[in-house]
Design a protein around this motif. Sequence first.
Motif, mmCIF file in Angstrom:
data_model
loop_
_atom_site.group_PDB
_atom_site.id
_atom_site.type_symbol
_atom_site.label_atom_id
_atom_site.label_comp_id
_atom_site.label_asym_id
_atom_site.label_seq_id
_atom_site.Cartn_x
_atom_site.Cartn_y
_atom_site.Cartn_z
ATOM 1 N N GLN A 240 0.820 -1.215 0.000
ATOM 2 C CA GLN A 240 0.000 0.000 0.000
ATOM 3 C C GLN A 240 0.852 1.261 0.000
ATOM 4 O O GLN A 240 0.371 2.327 -0.349
ATOM 5 C CB GLN A 240 -0.933 0.008 1.213
ATOM 6 C CG GLN A 240 -2.035 -1.021 1.135
ATOM 7 C CD GLN A 240 -3.048 -0.716 0.036
ATOM 8 O OE1 GLN A 240 -2.749 -0.172 -1.002
ATOM 9 N NE2 GLN A 240 -4.291 -1.098 0.303
ATOM 10 N N LYS B 27 -6.012 1.539 -6.798
ATOM 11 C CA LYS B 27 -7.096 1.658 -7.779
ATOM 12 C C LYS B 27 -6.833 0.786 -9.005
ATOM 13 O O LYS B 27 -7.747 0.183 -9.555
ATOM 14 C CB LYS B 27 -7.293 3.125 -8.204
ATOM 15 C CG LYS B 27 -7.790 4.011 -7.097
ATOM 16 C CD LYS B 27 -9.157 3.575 -6.630
ATOM 17 C CE LYS B 27 -9.664 4.459 -5.517
ATOM 18 N NZ LYS B 27 -10.918 4.005 -4.951
ATOM 19 N N ILE B 28 -5.572 0.730 -9.417
ATOM 20 C CA ILE B 28 -5.224 -0.126 -10.560
ATOM 21 C C ILE B 28 -5.488 -1.583 -10.216
ATOM 22 O O ILE B 28 -6.018 -2.341 -11.038
ATOM 23 C CB ILE B 28 -3.752 0.111 -10.993
ATOM 24 C CG1 ILE B 28 -3.624 1.492 -11.633
ATOM 25 C CG2 ILE B 28 -3.289 -0.986 -11.954
ATOM 26 C CD1 ILE B 28 -2.205 1.915 -11.914
ATOM 27 N N GLN B 29 -5.154 -1.975 -8.980
ATOM 28 C CA GLN B 29 -5.451 -3.346 -8.561
ATOM 29 C C GLN B 29 -6.950 -3.605 -8.557
ATOM 30 O O GLN B 29 -7.392 -4.690 -8.949
ATOM 31 C CB GLN B 29 -4.883 -3.595 -7.162
ATOM 32 C CG GLN B 29 -3.395 -3.855 -7.162
ATOM 33 C CD GLN B 29 -2.916 -4.224 -5.779
ATOM 34 O OE1 GLN B 29 -3.110 -3.476 -4.829
ATOM 35 N NE2 GLN B 29 -2.296 -5.374 -5.679
ATOM 36 N N ASP B 30 -7.735 -2.632 -8.130
ATOM 37 C CA ASP B 30 -9.193 -2.782 -8.149
ATOM 38 C C ASP B 30 -9.694 -2.973 -9.579
ATOM 39 O O ASP B 30 -10.556 -3.819 -9.830
ATOM 40 C CB ASP B 30 -9.876 -1.558 -7.520
ATOM 41 C CG ASP B 30 -9.635 -1.450 -6.027
ATOM 42 O OD1 ASP B 30 -9.202 -2.446 -5.410
ATOM 43 O OD2 ASP B 30 -9.873 -0.344 -5.482
ATOM 44 N N GLY C 43 0.995 4.019 -2.924
ATOM 45 C CA GLY C 43 0.023 5.074 -3.193
ATOM 46 C C GLY C 43 -1.348 4.568 -3.581
ATOM 47 O O GLY C 43 -1.561 3.383 -3.829
ATOM 48 N N LYS C 44 -2.264 5.543 -3.636
ATOM 49 C CA LYS C 44 -3.659 5.224 -3.939
ATOM 50 C C LYS C 44 -3.848 4.759 -5.381
ATOM 51 O O LYS C 44 -4.725 3.954 -5.664
ATOM 52 C CB LYS C 44 -4.543 6.438 -3.673
ATOM 53 C CG LYS C 44 -4.711 6.747 -2.206
ATOM 54 C CD LYS C 44 -5.667 7.897 -2.006
ATOM 55 C CE LYS C 44 -5.873 8.160 -0.528
ATOM 56 N NZ LYS C 44 -6.828 9.242 -0.287
ATOM 57 N N SER C 45 -3.050 5.276 -6.274
ATOM 58 C CA SER C 45 -3.185 4.894 -7.691
ATOM 59 C C SER C 45 -2.958 3.407 -7.878
ATOM 60 O O SER C 45 -3.675 2.745 -8.635
ATOM 61 C CB SER C 45 -2.191 5.666 -8.553
ATOM 62 O OG SER C 45 -2.470 7.035 -8.522
ATOM 63 N N THR C 46 -1.966 2.876 -7.182
ATOM 64 C CA THR C 46 -1.682 1.451 -7.285
ATOM 65 C C THR C 46 -2.867 0.631 -6.798
ATOM 66 O O THR C 46 -3.249 -0.366 -7.419
ATOM 67 C CB THR C 46 -0.425 1.094 -6.469
ATOM 68 O OG1 THR C 46 0.660 1.886 -6.933
ATOM 69 C CG2 THR C 46 -0.077 -0.366 -6.625
#
Length: 99
Positions: free
Chosen positions: A37, A45-48, A40-43
């Motif tokens: 984690q 979101k990409i996983q989602d 960052g948040k982008s990673t």
Amino acid sequence: MGEIKIDTTVIENEISILNGLLNDNIGQTVTVTQVPQSLGKSTGKIQDILQCYVDIGKNLDALIYNTVILLENTRDNSIEVDEASAARLSQLLADSGGS
């Protein structure tokens, strides 16, 4: 009631095509691995998004599989009905003296 024409050759071809798609493992082309984690948040979101893609693939596989089952049942039932109709017609013709 209208007439329904079922071409078992076409059904067989479509079943083959759909089985080919299942054999290609459409729903298994992407795997999602956990990323720390701290990236960052982008990673996250990409996983989602990747997980949604995997879920869509699995659902597509299920849809294709169920379509194959439906087509196989349609093919088998049409053949059975056709054979039963032919047998009944032959019986009626034999009972009426063939005229």
